[in-house]
Structure formats: C-alpha cells, structure tokens
Design a protein around this motif. Structure first.
Motif, PDB file in Angstrom:
ATOM      1  N   UNK A   5      -2.163  -1.766   5.571  1.00 58.11           N
ATOM      2  CA  UNK A   5      -2.173  -2.752   4.496  1.00 58.11           C
ATOM      3  C   UNK A   5      -1.005  -3.694   4.681  1.00 58.11           C
ATOM      4  N   UNK A   6      -1.289  -5.012   4.597  1.00 66.73           N
ATOM      5  CA  UNK A   6      -0.197  -5.973   4.706  1.00 66.73           C
ATOM      6  C   UNK A   6      -0.251  -6.933   3.527  1.00 66.73           C
ATOM      7  N   UNK A   7       0.917  -7.506   3.227  1.00 67.30           N
ATOM      8  CA  UNK A   7       0.977  -8.501   2.166  1.00 67.30           C
ATOM      9  C   UNK A   7       2.038  -9.522   2.537  1.00 67.30           C
ATOM     10  N   UNK A   8       1.718 -10.784   2.429  1.00 64.76           N
ATOM     11  CA  UNK A   8       2.610 -11.868   2.830  1.00 64.76           C
ATOM     12  C   UNK A   8       3.197 -11.647   4.217  1.00 64.76           C
ATOM     13  N   UNK A   9       2.351 -11.166   5.120  1.00 61.50           N
ATOM     14  CA  UNK A   9       2.778 -11.030   6.510  1.00 61.50           C
ATOM     15  C   UNK A   9       3.590  -9.793   6.799  1.00 61.50           C
ATOM     16  N   UNK A  10       3.870  -8.982   5.749  1.00 59.16           N
ATOM     17  CA  UNK A  10       4.695  -7.800   5.988  1.00 59.16           C
ATOM     18  C   UNK A  10       3.861  -6.549   5.820  1.00 59.16           C
ATOM     19  N   UNK A  11       4.216  -5.532   6.608  1.00 60.24           N
ATOM     20  CA  UNK A  11       3.469  -4.286   6.535  1.00 60.24           C
ATOM     21  C   UNK A  11       3.879  -3.535   5.277  1.00 60.24           C
ATOM     22  N   UNK A  12       2.846  -3.094   4.504  1.00 61.70           N
ATOM     23  CA  UNK A  12       3.140  -2.292   3.309  1.00 61.70           C
ATOM     24  C   UNK A  12       3.047  -0.821   3.630  1.00 61.70           C
ATOM     25  N   UNK A  13       1.887  -0.441   4.206  1.00 61.05           N
ATOM     26  CA  UNK A  13       1.695   0.986   4.484  1.00 61.05           C
ATOM     27  C   UNK A  13       0.673   1.134   5.586  1.00 61.05           C
ATOM     28  N   UNK A  53       2.739   1.203  -3.306  1.00 60.96           N
ATOM     29  CA  UNK A  53       3.085  -0.157  -2.865  1.00 60.96           C
ATOM     30  C   UNK A  53       1.827  -1.012  -2.743  1.00 60.96           C
ATOM     31  N   UNK A  54       0.785  -0.390  -2.166  1.00 60.60           N
ATOM     32  CA  UNK A  54      -0.456  -1.126  -1.946  1.00 60.60           C
ATOM     33  C   UNK A  54      -1.074  -1.517  -3.280  1.00 60.60           C
ATOM     34  N   UNK A  55      -1.049  -0.576  -4.210  1.00 59.59           N
ATOM     35  CA  UNK A  55      -1.616  -0.872  -5.535  1.00 59.59           C
ATOM     36  C   UNK A  55      -0.891  -2.023  -6.199  1.00 59.59           C
ATOM     37  N   UNK A  56       0.423  -2.020  -6.056  1.00 63.15           N
ATOM     38  CA  UNK A  56       1.205  -3.108  -6.650  1.00 63.15           C
ATOM     39  C   UNK A  56       0.827  -4.451  -6.044  1.00 63.15           C
ATOM     40  N   UNK A  57       0.645  -4.430  -4.721  1.00 64.24           N
ATOM     41  CA  UNK A  57       0.324  -5.678  -4.020  1.00 64.24           C
ATOM     42  C   UNK A  57      -1.007  -6.231  -4.488  1.00 64.24           C
ATOM     43  N   UNK A  58      -1.947  -5.336  -4.736  1.00 61.34           N
ATOM     44  CA  UNK A  58      -3.275  -5.805  -5.131  1.00 61.34           C
ATOM     45  C   UNK A  58      -3.360  -6.143  -6.610  1.00 61.34           C
ATOM     46  N   UNK A  59      -2.748  -5.264  -7.441  1.00 61.31           N
ATOM     47  CA  UNK A  59      -2.937  -5.424  -8.882  1.00 61.31           C
ATOM     48  C   UNK A  59      -1.729  -6.044  -9.571  1.00 61.31           C
ATOM     49  N   UNK A  60      -0.651  -6.217  -8.814  1.00 60.73           N
ATOM     50  CA  UNK A  60       0.561  -6.774  -9.409  1.00 60.73           C
ATOM     51  C   UNK A  60       1.471  -5.685  -9.946  1.00 60.73           C
ATOM     52  N   UNK A  61       2.788  -5.913  -9.860  1.00 60.50           N
ATOM     53  CA  UNK A  61       3.749  -4.905 -10.307  1.00 60.50           C
ATOM     54  C   UNK A  61       3.892  -4.912 -11.811  1.00 60.50           C
ATOM     55  N   UNK A  62       4.643  -3.948 -12.322  1.00 54.91           N
ATOM     56  CA  UNK A  62       4.806  -3.870 -13.774  1.00 54.91           C
ATOM     57  C   UNK A  62       5.872  -4.850 -14.243  1.00 54.91           C
ATOM     58  N   UNK A 111      -1.880   4.375   7.351  1.00 53.92           N
ATOM     59  CA  UNK A 111      -2.236   5.782   7.261  1.00 53.92           C
ATOM     60  C   UNK A 111      -3.732   5.938   7.119  1.00 53.92           C
ATOM     61  N   UNK A 112      -4.164   7.142   6.757  1.00 52.61           N
ATOM     62  CA  UNK A 112      -5.591   7.371   6.557  1.00 52.61           C
ATOM     63  C   UNK A 112      -6.013   6.678   5.258  1.00 52.61           C
ATOM     64  N   UNK A 113      -7.306   6.431   5.088  1.00 46.58           N
ATOM     65  CA  UNK A 113      -7.767   5.747   3.876  1.00 46.58           C
ATOM     66  C   UNK A 113      -7.267   6.399   2.590  1.00 46.58           C
ATOM     67  N   UNK A 114      -7.225   7.703   2.567  1.00 52.40           N
ATOM     68  CA  UNK A 114      -6.792   8.385   1.340  1.00 52.40           C
ATOM     69  C   UNK A 114      -5.331   8.092   1.026  1.00 52.40           C
ATOM     70  N   UNK A 115      -4.511   8.142   2.062  1.00 49.80           N
ATOM     71  CA  UNK A 115      -3.084   7.846   1.872  1.00 49.80           C
ATOM     72  C   UNK A 115      -2.890   6.437   1.318  1.00 49.80           C
ATOM     73  N   UNK A 116      -3.689   5.506   1.869  1.00 50.46           N
ATOM     74  CA  UNK A 116      -3.561   4.114   1.416  1.00 50.46           C
ATOM     75  C   UNK A 116      -3.992   4.006  -0.043  1.00 50.46           C
ATOM     76  N   UNK A 117      -5.069   4.726  -0.403  1.00 46.00           N
ATOM     77  CA  UNK A 117      -5.556   4.667  -1.779  1.00 46.00           C
ATOM     78  C   UNK A 117      -4.496   5.159  -2.759  1.00 46.00           C
ATOM     79  N   UNK A 118      -3.740   6.166  -2.327  1.00 39.77           N
ATOM     80  CA  UNK A 118      -2.751   6.741  -3.232  1.00 39.77           C
ATOM     81  C   UNK A 118      -1.402   6.034  -3.177  1.00 39.77           C
ATOM     82  N   UNK A 119      -1.292   5.086  -2.221  1.00 38.52           N
ATOM     83  CA  UNK A 119       0.010   4.445  -2.049  1.00 38.52           C
ATOM     84  C   UNK A 119       0.327   3.523  -3.220  1.00 38.52           C
TER      85      UNK A 119
END
Lengths: 360, 462
Positions: free
Chosen positions: B433-441, B453-462, B443-451
């Motif tokens: 998973x990358x965001x703004x050109x930088x690597x976020x995470x 950082x990735x969730x924040x990138x997609x849904x926005x931080x708190x 791993x296997x699909x499950x690891x990414x789903x639980x990550x």
C-alpha cells in the motif's frame, strides 16, 4: 460421370485459387491500364491525351502508394511529395544529359539519394508531429523548388529541363513511348505487390500500432524511431522512383510543376480513395489525375469549357468526402455488400417461385 | 576497466543467448506444424492419384464387363442423381401448372418418358453388350497394367514424402541441437563472468527489486523513495488512494518515465540480472516484461488475431526486405506465431472473436484481449494497470479466475494496480500500500486489512 464431376470440381478449385490470390486484382488493374496502349500498338487511332491520362495515373499511383504508407499506416502527414518527385526528375535528367549514365545505375543512385533524404526528414519528424510536420515538409518542398529554379547549371532554371536519349547498357537508345508505357505498367505492378506485402507484414502492423497509440506500440517492442524513419524512407524512395518514371515518360521537367498543388493532389488522391487500401488509392488517383483527361475530355461540354471540368472534379471530391469519409473504397465495399445480399435474396425468391415452397 | 569490459561481455553474451533461444524455440514450434502440413499435402496428392486411376480404369472395366461392387455403386449413384434432377424438374412443372391454374397430365407424361430414355441410356452404359472372350482378357490385362502403374506411382510418392519428412525432421533437429550447444557454451561463459557482475543484487526467488525509487515532476514528488521486491511466481498488488503514484511506478518500471533517482533490477528471461535504468522503452519487452494500459489501447484497423500478432513483434527474425518480398522465413514465422495466438485465444475463451475487429466489442472482452496480448512473448512479469476498471461484478470474478489461470499455465509473475479491493484481497499473495508516493505497508492481504496506517490513508485520520 461422377468422377468427371469431381475432376471438374478440382479444376474449379484451382481456378478459384488463382482468382482469390491477393495479386490477381493488381494484374487485372495493370491489364486495364495497358488496354489503351495495346489498342494503339495494334493500329487503332487512339488520341495521345487518353494515353497520357493512363500513363500519368500509373506514375502517380506509385507516388500515392508511398504516401499511403506514410499517412495511412505511419500516421505522418507530409506535404513534401512534390519536391521529392522533382528531385527524381532532375537526377535522371542531369545524369543522362551530362554523363550518359546507364538508366539502371541512375535508378540505383536515385534510391540511395532517396534513402538519404528520407533519413533526414525522418529525423526531423521525430520531434515534430501532426500539422507542424506537414508545414515543415512543405517548407522543405518549397526550398527544393527554389533550388530547381536557381540552380540553372543542373536544372536549366525556369525554362525546364528536357531529357536526352536514354542510355541502356552503355549505348544510347531512343525509346518510344509504347515501350516506356509497358515498362511503367510492369513497375507499377511490382510496386503494388511489394506494398501489399509490406502492409500485411509485421512492419505494416507495427506502423499501424504506432499510428494508433505510440505508448502501446512501444510497450509491444516497436521502436518509434526505427519505424518513422522506415516510413519516410519508403515513401521517399517511391516518390523519387515516380520522378524517374515521369522524366523518362514525358521527357521534360519544369519547376512550376513541383509546387504545393501537386503535393495536395497526391494527398487528395490518397484521402479520396481510402488511405489504407491499394485498390482505393488506384481509384482515388484515377479520379484526381486520370478522370479529367481520360473521360471528361471526351465529352464536348467539358472540351469547350475547361474550367467546368475542374469544378466538376472538385464537386466530386467534396461529395465523396462528405458521404464516404473512409474513401471511395468504402463506397465500393458497401455497394458490393448490398449487391451480394440482394442477389441472395433474389435467388431465394426465385427458387420459391420456380419450385414452390419447401414441402417440409 | 576490467569490470566495464566484463559487463560489456555479459551484455553481448546475454543478447546472443536470447537470440539463440528464440531461434531454438521457433524451430521447436515449427516442426510439428510443418509435418502436419506435409502430411496433408501428401494425402491430397494421393487422393488425386486415386481419382485419376479410377477415371482411367472405368472404361476398361466396363468393356471387360467386370461386375465389381465399384461399378454397381457407380450405377446406383448415377440413378440417384437422375432421380434428384427429375424431382426438381417435376416440382418446377407442378409449380408452373399451379400458378397458371391448369391441370395437364400430358406434360408430366412427357417428363416421365424423357426420364425413361435417360435411364435406359445409363443402363446401357453400365451393362454393355457381351464382347468376345479374347477382347475381354485384353481389357482385364489393361486394367491390371493401369493398376500396377498407379501403385508404382503411389509408392514413389510415399518414398519421396517419407524422405522429405525425414529430411526436414533431421534438419530441424540438427538446428535445435546446434542452438542447444551454442546456448550451453554461452551459458558457461556467462557463468564464469556472472559471479563478478551479479553480486548480491537479487536473491534467489526474487524477480524485481526497487530501491529508493523517486520520481519528481518539478516540485511534486509523485514517488518518494519507494522500495519493495516482487518474488517469482506470485501475484503482487499495489494499492493506494487516487494520486498515490501507482501508475507512475509502473511507468518507471516500463521506462516510459525516467526516474529521478533509484535503482531497479530485474531477473530477465535467461535468469540474468539487468538494470532497468539502462534499457530503452521498446526493449523492455525483450527482457520479459509486458504490460497493459489503464484505457484499452487497441489497433482498431486490425482484427483480434492480428492484434495479437503485433504483440509478438519482437519474436520475428525476418527483416524489412524479407517483409517486402514475403520471404519464406516470414511465412514460416507467421504460421508458428499464428498457432501460438490461436492457442492463447482458446485458453482465454476468445476464439470466437479471432476475426472480428475490436470496434464495437464489449469493454470486458477488450480488456481480456489486452491480457491475451501480453502472453504472446512468454513473459516473466506481466504488469496490469487496473485490469478491473470498468468491469461489472461478473466480469471481475471471471477476471480473477483468468489471472490465476494465466499464472499457473504460463509460469509468470503478475504485478497489478487495482482500485477494486475485493479483487486485490482475493487474488493477491502480497499487497503493497502506498500513499503520496510513500510506502505505507507491505504484507499479505490480511495484514494490510488490519493495518492501521492503511486505514488512515483511505478513510482519513482522526
């Protein structure tokens, strides 16, 4: 009896194989072009205008085929055709008059020259595209025209250069028009066959890929540089060859012929005929160059008012472009399709009429 | 200096190795096709010979009065033909009578009489009058002579055919052996050199390695110090929000963009590590990387089969002049590559579209054709740029299956960018998973789903 039928079918299949051979149509076209000349040779009184119409058409078909590789396959627009054809005429005129070289050697020299010119233009085309490329090549053509006008020692300036006797194998031979006409027809046939091979080969497909999408072509391993150069070199070789044939046929070349009008006419011939079909180009070239001389000049109305023939031709071009953007060949194809389907329908109806409806 | 020399040598040797390998593969593929073609030709010739023989035998057989089965059959078929002919004539007559509303038996009777005359003629032809015994024997002898001569001809033909077959087989096998010898020789030379040049860039089982890849457009950092590795034989997914720089990474790998900095290494077809930064865009495919595009890029003037042939452009060895004169080599190559294209089309269930033009075909099919196109050159790595964009759910499911199938049947690695999370999570072995050109995470699909950082990138931080 049945065996004989089978043998007959075998023979029919052989005939069909000849009829469906890709080169068969070209042979037919060449023969059609030759008919007038053959009639004249056999003693009929055929006007020179008619002969010239077919001779010009054949030479221009060669040039237009080169242009179609450039435009229809490479997607590169060029308006420099006239200049290149002019170079071909002057090369053969100068070398024959001054050095009395063999015509075969001259053709070889022309091809080498064409490769050099094509490479230069190809290099230019790498950085420029579309309309700008057309303007640049137009400029090149105009420069060549000015050179023709002013390099009087070679081209005899605006008075025009006339060709001396042609040299074949070290001795000068006065060729008559009949022989040259037939040679031109054979060369046209050869060029048509070669062009078809090129269009159907991997090279033609690579050119089409380049025309459709440069990035996709590159991803598939087609080098844009190589194929642009190739397209330009091929079309330039064709143009210069057309110039050589023009000079040997007419025997006279004058700078004012090689102006923008000529290039535009070639462009119109390719567009009107259909830029990717050889038959289309033959039709288009005949319409632009041959129709006036061969057909319209036989009708009294057009002979009395030459301006009307130009207007008529113009309207014809507009009509074709408006209703059949794909060119004349599209019109022919759709007509062919309609005729075929209608014939089958007619056959079905006729069958029902004679034999009655099927009992089942 | 020595290193430069050796690297040049490696480059040269690998080029030669690739060319030798393509030549060998061409010969291998060509042999069975040529064989079947020869056998078909031979069968046709034999058939023609049989026909000629029968034609010559027939008058003699009839004269000799041999009542063979053959003659009976001929007679029956002739009668049948006559019957059929008169059936149609009869029907036409009835139709005309019906149309004119006349009922006349006379014409029908005439027709029957005419038919009877012809029938008698046929009977006379096949059952001629008795001829005397000497003549009969003469005709029989003639028959035997004709049959013998034809048998001789057929034998000669088979001998010639077999010799030709053997010759071609021996020739091609010899060529293949020669290539094999040359390949092994070059491989030895390469192995001697490889140790010095290829040290530790790519580990065992790694196919593609990006190190600190950066791509700046002026002030915009589209890709910023991205590094990951793709293992051999896996399906690797690259995900990220819009504008994350996924396509830019692709374009860097396939050399459409020249990256600002960073290293890219790839293990090519002959297991030799190449630096992708040194390659030109149209040479990428020769190393074994093929790609598709986000919007389908078809050649609209060519049909689907020819579209596939364009993709095999680098496989052709014949040159420009060979193309001009339609040389023998070109014709052979076309046969081989066309058979390959047919195989791929049947594998992907596209055979029905082979002679259709791409204009007007549904988008899903066009996407599939692009996929088929990438397979034409036996690639090591297939790069798919949003394969599921614009497809409906059913088509996406089918696509997932196709991608799996391709991986297993063609032994390739697949590297894809996708927005459809369902598809990515379903088929990928590794996801980055990358965001703004930088690597976020990574791993296997499950690891990414639980990550987180990735969730924040997609849904926005708190």
């Amino acid at each position: 009896m049945i065996l004989q039928n089978k043998m007959c079918a075998e023979r029919k299949a052989k005939l069909n194989a000849i009829k469906n051979h890709p080169y068969f149509g070209f042979v037919v076209i060449t023969f059609l072009m030759l008919i007038v000349q053959l009639l004249r040779v056999s003693g009929l009184d055929i006007p020179v205008v008619l002969l010239r119409a077919f001779g010009f058409t054949m030479i221009y078909i060669i040039i237009a085929l080169g242009f179609s590789i450039l435009l229809g396959y490479g997607g590169l627009a060029s308006l420099g055709t006239a200049g290149f054809v002019g170079v071909g005429t002057y090369v053969v005129g100068y070398l024959t008059n001054q050095f009395e070289m063999s015509i075969f050697l001259i053709v070889l020299i022309t091809i080498v020259g064409a490769v050099v010119i094509g490479t230069i233009v190809g290099f230019i085309s790498l950085r420029i595209e579309g309309m700008y490329l057309a303007i640049i090549t137009l400029g090149l053509s105009e420069i060549l025209k000015e050179v023709f006008k002013n390099a009087t020692t070679i081209t005899n300036g605006t008075n025009g250069l006339s060709l001396g006797t042609i040299v074949i194998f070290k001795q000068a031979i006065e060729l008559n028009h009949n022989a040259i006409f037939i040679v031109i027809a054979l060369i046209m046939l050869f060029i048509m066959i070669i062009t078809l091979n090129l269009m159907k080969s991997p090279t033609g497909r690579a050119l089409l890929a380049m025309r459709n999408s440069q990035s996709a072509a590159q991803a598939m391993g087609v080098s844009i540089f190589k194929y642009r150069l190739l397209a330009f070199i091929t079309s330039t070789v064709y143009a210069l060859l057309g110039g050589v044939l023009y000079m040997t046929y007419i025997g006279f070349s004058i700078p004012s012929t090689w102006s923008l009008g000529f290039s535009l006419n070639i462009l119109a011939a390719v567009i009107v005929g259909g830029s990717q079909s050889i038959y289309g180009i033959v039709l288009g070239t005949f319409m632009i160059f041959g129709l006036n001389l061969a057909v319209l000049q036989q009708i009294p109305l057009f002979v009395e008012n030459p301006a009307i023939s130009v207007v008529f031709n113009g309207f014809l071009i507009i009509a074709v472009i408006m209703f059949y953007p794909g060119g004349l060949i599209r019109l022919i194809n759709s007509m062919n399709y309609k005729i075929k389907t209608n014939y089958q329908l007619w056959k079905k109806k006729r069958r029902a009429y004679i034999y009655g409806d099927d009992p089942e | 200096m020595a290193t430069i020399l050796s690297s040049v040598k490696v480059w040269y040797l690998s080029k030669r190795l690739i060319s030798h390998e393509t030549k060998r593969n061409f010969n291998k593929n060509f042999l069975p096709i040529k064989k079947t073609e020869l056998i078909e030709n031979f069968n046709k010739k034999i058939e023609l010979l049989e026909l000629k023989k029968k034609n010559e035998l027939l008058p003699n057989e009839i004269s000799a009065g041999i009542q063979s089965d053959f003659l009976k059959r001929e007679f029956e078929t002739a009668i049948q033909e006559l019957e059929e002919k008169y059936y149609w004539k009869n029907r036409a007559l009835v139709q005309t009578l019906k149309r004119k509303n006349i009922q006349s038996d006379e014409e029908l009777k005439k027709l029957v009489e005419e038919k009877q005359v012809l029938l008698d003629e046929i009977k006379n032809k096949y059952y001629p009058e008795e001829i005397n015994k000497d003549q009969k024997e003469e005709f029989v002898a003639k028959c035997v002579a004709i049959e013998e001569s034809y048998a001789k001809k057929a034998e000669e033909l088979t001998l010639k055919h077999n010799a030709k077959l053997e010759e071609i087989e021996a020739k091609t096998n010899h060529a293949i052996e020669m290539r094999d010898a040359k390949i092994s020789e070059i491989k030895k030379q390469l192995a001697a050199l490889d140790v010095k040049v290829d040290k530790g860039i790519l580990a065992e089982g790694e196919l593609l390695k990006l190190e600190d890849l950066s791509m700046h457009f002026g002030g915009l950092k589209a890709v910023d110090k991205l590094s990951f590795t793709v293992k051999e034989g896996e399906i690797f997914g690259l995900i990220g929000p819009n504008g994350a720089g996924k396509t830019t990474v692709f374009n860097c790998i396939t050399r459409f963009y020249k990256p600002t900095s960073g290293k890219m290494h790839f293990k090519n077809k002959i297991n030799n590590t190449v630096d992708l930064n040194e390659l030109v865009v149209h040479n990428i495919i020769r190393e074994g990387i093929t790609r598709t595009f986000q919007n389908v890029e078809m050649i609209w003037e060519l049909n689907i089969l020819e579209n596939l042939l364009v993709a095999a452009h680098t496989e052709y060895r014949s040159g420009f002049f060979g193309h001009l004169f339609n040389s023998r080599l070109l014709r052979h190559e076309e046969v081989v590559i066309k058979s390959k294209a047919y195989k791929i089309l049947t594998d992907l269930d596209l055979l029905q579209y082979a002679y259709q033009y791409p204009m007007g075909l549904p988008y899903g099919i066009l996407k599939k054709i692009e996929l088929a196109r990438t397979l034409m050159v036996n690639p090591k790595l297939i790069i798919l740029d949003e394969p599921a964009a614009g497809l409906n759910d059913v088509e996406t499911d089918a696509l997932a299956k196709t991608i799996h199938k391709i991986r297993e049947e063609y032994n390739t690695t697949i590297f894809l960018v996708e927005h459809d999370m369902g598809l990515v999570m379903e088929i990928c072995d590794t996801v980055c998973a990358i965001s703004f050109g930088k690597k976020l995470a990574i791993g296997t699909p499950k690891e990414i789903q639980n990550s987180k950082v990735v969730r924040e990138a997609y849904l926005g931080g708190e």
